[in-house]
Design a protein around this motif. Structure first.
Motif: not given
Ligand SMILES: O=P(O)(O)OC[C@@]1(O)O[C@H](CO)[C@@H](O)[C@@H]1O
Ligand SMILES: Nc1ncnc2c1ncn2[C@@H]1O[C@H](COP(=O)(O)OP(=O)(O)OP(=O)(O)O)[C@@H](O)[C@H]1O
Length: 305
Positions: A10, A12, A36-38, A41, A90, A92, A101, A103, A134-135, A246-247, A250
């Motif tokens: 993502s 962020d 971003g994205g876990k 990070n 995403n 924040k 948040e 997402n 992450g998701s 955020v992060g 991670d």
């Molecule tokens: O939607 P997911 O993959 O669960 O989480 C994504 C996210 O919220 O995780 C990171 C923070 O841990 C951010 O950089 C990113 O936007």
């Protein structure tokens, strides 16, 4: 070599307002567009802590180009698979009283894209570590993590999982080196509510019996728990002003791996992990090595049983 996988990266869009007016016009005080994205990070924090890694995953469109350029400018190593649709953005939203948040769903990943990723993971060896965080985008099968860790297990590639619910649960059979649920995620796994370190410990132990080799449960400002087959440690979180969490999770994963790589000590890795999480929580954006080291003296481990 450490590899991270971000299936749904993502940008962020981190914005700050005094107060949120739902249904009205809000104007920002500050705004930033961060990659971003876990997994991404984790790669960024590893780099800041002096450990090299390569970020894998799916990236697409102008947003994907932005992330890739941003990471390359910081001299980070990436090996993304290009997808047709745009990488998500995403939101924040930080106000004086809360962090909210939103997402996004993210782009479609085709079966060909997925096969290409599996091919890269097939090439990892027993000298590599893969971090899956992450998701997963809805176009990928719910068994995605299970399938990826099965490949790791066959090749003796060490792997780490930071994901929610069934995604995490289904990887336990393959014995992840490290998992890091937060207390909400731990509660969801066991159909209960966890509000303290004492409540987290027995459930963290259950995750060890289910297959995990090392478990960290983070409880945000409430501290963290570490459990493996031979030890239980708990620690409170350093004190400071939270700028954006955020992060933070991670950063814990990256901090643990970086210190473990350098010291091979579980205790040092856990201490460094907590300092890294808090250093990110006390920053706008991810932690720096200096900030992590400045918090380390505050992290005192207590041995549990
Ligand atoms: O939607 P997911 O993959 O669960 O989480 C994504 C996210 O919220 O995780 C990171 C923070 O841990 C951010 O950089 C990113 O936007
Ligand atoms: N309010 C806080 N004060 C001090 N440290 C914090 C705070 N919030 C988070 N941290 C640090 O960050 C670590 C991870 O936080 P948290 O439990 O919120 O993880 P997470 O939910 O996985 O994070 P995220 O999904 O936001 O990356 C904590 O163990 C702690 O070290």
């Amino acid at each position: 070599m450490i590899y991270t996988v971000t299936l749904n990266p993502s940008i962020d869009y981190v914005i700050e307002v005094d107060q949120v007016h739902l249904g009205g016009l809000n104007r920002t005080k500050t705004e930033e567009k961060l990659p971003g994205g876990k997994g991404i990070n984790v790669t960024q924090v590893l780099h800041r802590l002096g450990v090299h890694s390569t970020a894998l995953g799916f990236i697409g469109g102008f947003t994907g180009d932005y992330i890739e350029r941003f990471l390359q400018t910081q001299h980070l190593s990436t090996d993304f698979i290009k997808v047709h649709e745009d990488t998500r953005i995403n939101v924040k939203l930080k106000s004086e009283t809360a962090e909210t948040e939103i997402n996004a769903k993210g782009p479609t990943i085709t079966p060909e894209n997925y096969e290409a990723l599996k091919g890269k993971i097939h090439n990892l060896t027993n000298n590599d570590t893969l971090v899956l965080s992450g998701s997963i985008p809805s176009s990928l099968p719910p068994s995605t993590y299970e399938e990826l860790v099965e490949i790791c297990s066959r090749n003796n590639t060490r792997f780490v999982v930071d994901a929610e619910g069934e995604l995490l649960k289904k990887t336990l059979y393959f014995k992840p080196f490290l998992i890091k649920p937060n207390h909400h995620e731990l509660g969801q796994l066991f159909n209960t509510k966890i509000t303290s370190i004492d409540e987290a410990v027995p459930h963290a132990k259950e995750l060890i019996t289910m297959g995990a080799q090392n478990v960290i449960v983070s409880l945000a400002g409430g501290g963290a728990v570490f459990v493996n087959n031979s030890a239980v440690y708990t620690a409170s979180a350093p004190k400071g002003e939270v700028k954006s969490s955020v992060g933070a999770g991670d950063s814990m994963v990256a901090g643990f791996l970086a210190a473990y790589e350098q010291t091979k000590s579980i205790e040092e890795a856990f201490r460094f992990s907590i300092a890294s999480g808090s250093a990110t929580a006390f920053s706008l954006g991810l932690c720096t090595k200096e900030k992590v080291e400045s918090l380390l003296p505050q992290v005192k481990l207590e041995k549990g049983d």
